[in-house]
Design an enzyme around this catalytic site. Structure first.
Site, PDB file in Angstrom:
ATOM      1  N   ASP A  26     -32.442  50.975 -52.084  1.00 32.40           N
ATOM      2  CA  ASP A  26     -32.396  51.807 -53.277  1.00 32.40           C
ATOM      3  C   ASP A  26     -31.388  51.203 -54.267  1.00 32.40           C
ATOM      4  O   ASP A  26     -30.198  51.361 -54.077  1.00 32.40           O
ATOM      5  CB  ASP A  26     -32.034  53.258 -52.934  1.00 32.40           C
ATOM      6  CG  ASP A  26     -30.897  53.389 -51.916  1.00 32.40           C
ATOM      7  OD1 ASP A  26     -30.696  52.478 -51.094  1.00 32.40           O
ATOM      8  OD2 ASP A  26     -30.217  54.417 -51.943  1.00 32.40           O
TER       9      ASP A  26
ATOM     10  N   GLU B 117     -19.408  45.107 -50.050  1.00 35.51           N
ATOM     11  CA  GLU B 117     -20.739  45.591 -49.648  1.00 35.51           C
ATOM     12  C   GLU B 117     -21.823  44.540 -49.853  1.00 35.51           C
ATOM     13  O   GLU B 117     -22.738  44.402 -49.044  1.00 35.51           O
ATOM     14  CB  GLU B 117     -21.062  46.836 -50.476  1.00 35.51           C
ATOM     15  CG  GLU B 117     -22.439  47.419 -50.246  1.00 35.51           C
ATOM     16  CD  GLU B 117     -22.794  48.460 -51.287  1.00 35.51           C
ATOM     17  OE1 GLU B 117     -23.570  49.369 -50.959  1.00 35.51           O
ATOM     18  OE2 GLU B 117     -22.301  48.352 -52.430  1.00 35.51           O
TER      19      GLU B 117
END
Length: 471
Positions: A213, A420
């Protein structure tokens, strides 16, 4: 190789990095307060009995598919009990909901994430040989498997020879703005009528279930979020994760001398392999592509649960890192000559950049697109190449591993954090774009670095800094 042995194979600043990553587990490990279970009306957290390891930064709850790479890292660090606790928490969630939610928040109860629980259980079992774990997990995995292989997740399609197959798709049970991203979702649907907005909200939630997403992968117009069609796509990665689950359950059944389960899932894996090869494999391109189903507004209604629909479909031959996940999942058997074609297709795909593996070839401003590189995808590509058994594949795996480790280390030197996501085109550069700022911590990045260092190490005489750009 345990952490102490691993440290002996690395030196100076690399040893410091390893120790600091190991210490990050303490920062990321939490215990859910007993008040969450005592007063659920006051919390959005879901109560869990064992300690959790969160990704980091804004993510203060456990997430499903992140946990696989967290567990890989924990096992390298010798934190086996913590890894077992994560598995126990996820199994508890399946017992409660029938599936593992996206994350351990009540507003995630409408969707899951890529189904990697069986792979986590196998990783822990391989380390501990705990038969009690397998006995406890088997009925839980059967419950999760039913979630992914029943409507609306499972769909029927026919191949070009007219043979019917069953494959799965992502499907969020939600048609409103996501509570955790309410304002963002409202802005995307501005000016739409209620019906169209509800369909888009559903596909947004479904994209969140995919873990990607967001990405051009799910869009008809690759630059336009309003054209998300996530729920009408048969994804390559989801179906090879399910193939892997079937093989794992078959393996667990064999160990537990449960012939009924072993036979059932051996047959299920054969059926899915056949479906994957007939629907998703491209012989011409030497890789697998997502299949797009014919879009039908009625398919989003509740009647679809009671009506058997055999969908028309088409391959959209677009390049994403997910096209090569089947190599990691072991879809092609040992010695299969098609592995050479897959390795060559990846080599020439354009995905392998100077610092890592890009998620896609298109820069759309979405975070699961070019130029971002994500630890789980990089790890699956490396492991798949290594498992190919081919000299070229293994050489590519080692080179990509070196580039990834180097980029992670240089970024860590610059900002003092594990990140991340990273930029595949530039050594040491942090990834960007998406609906939130780049996050630090970071669970799956830590796990992949530790597991790659365990697998490949790092030569004492090779510097871990970015190469000078060519003039």
């Amino acid at each position: 190789m345990r952490l102490r042995e691993l440290l002996m194979h690395c030196h100076d600043f690399r040893t410091t990095l390893l120790l600091q990553i190991h210490e990050l587990w303490l920062e990321l490990t939490r215990k859910v307060s007993p008040s969450v279970a005592m007063h659920p009306e006051k919390h959005t957290l879901v109560p869990l009995n064992c300690s959790v390891v969160v990704p980091g930064a804004r993510f203060k709850e456990v997430y499903y598919w992140d946990s696989y790479w967290v567990i890989k890292g924990l096992l390298v660090s010798g934190m086996t009990e913590t890894a077992q606790g994560i598995v126990e928490n996820l199994m508890e969630l399946v017992e409660r909901y029938g599936f593992v939610p996206n994350g351990a928040r009540v507003y995630y109860e409408n969707r899951s994430q890529p189904p990697l629980l069986s792979q986590m259980i196998r990783a822990v079992y391989t380390k501990t040989r705990d038969l009690t774990l397998l006995k406890r997990s088997l009925p839980i995995l059967l419950k999760e498997y039913a979630f992914w292989t029943s409507a609306p997740h499972e769909v029927r399609v026919r191949d070009h020879k007219g043979e019917e197959h069953r494959l799965s798709r992502f499907w969020g049970h939600w048609n409103s703005p996501r509570p955790e991203s309410f304002t963002i979702d409202i802005n995307v649907t501005q000016g739409m009528n209620k019906t169209r907005a509800a369909h888009l909200y559903h596909d947004i939630a479904t994209a969140a279930e995919s873990g990607w997403d967001f990405s051009s992968r799910w869009m008809e117009d690759q630059q336009n979020m309003e054209t998300l069609r996530t729920s009408m796509i048969i994804p390559v990665d989801l179906n090879v994760f399910l193939f892997q689950m079937e093989k794992n359950i078959e393996y667990f059944g064999k160990i537990l001398v449960n012939q009924i389960v072993e036979t059932r899932f051996a047959n299920a894996a054969k059926d899915r392999y056949r479906a994957i090869q007939r629907i998703l494999w491209s012989r011409k391109n030497g890789q697998w592509f997502d299949a797009w189903l014919s879009y039908d507004e009625c398919s989003l209604s509740e009647t679809n649960k009671r009506t058997v629909v055999v969908y028309e479909w088409v391959q959209k031959r677009l390049t994403y890192a997910s096209n090569f996940v089947p190599l990691w999942a072991g879809v092609l058997p040992k010695g299969d000559v098609r592995k050479e074609r897959v390795v060559e297709a990846l080599r020439t795909s354009g995905l392998i950049q100077s610092a890592s593996v890009a998620t896609s070839l298109r820069n759309t401003g979405q975070q699961w697109d070019f130029p971002n590189a994500w630890a789980p995808l990089v790890d699956m590509v490396i492991e798949g190449l290594d498992a190919s058994g081919l000299t070229r594949g293994r050489s590519m795996a080692r080179e990509i591993s070196r580039d990834w480790l180097r980029s992670n280390f240089v970024a860590y030197q610059q900002v003092g954090k594990m990140i991340e996501k990273y930029d595949a085109t530039s050594c040491g550069k942090i990834g960007g774009v998406g609906e939130y700022n780049p996050q630090t911590g970071f669970g799956w990045s830590n796990g992949v670095v530790l597991s790659l260092l365990q697998k490949y190490g790092w030569p004492a005489d090779e510097p871990m800094f970015c190469p000078e750009p060519l003039s």
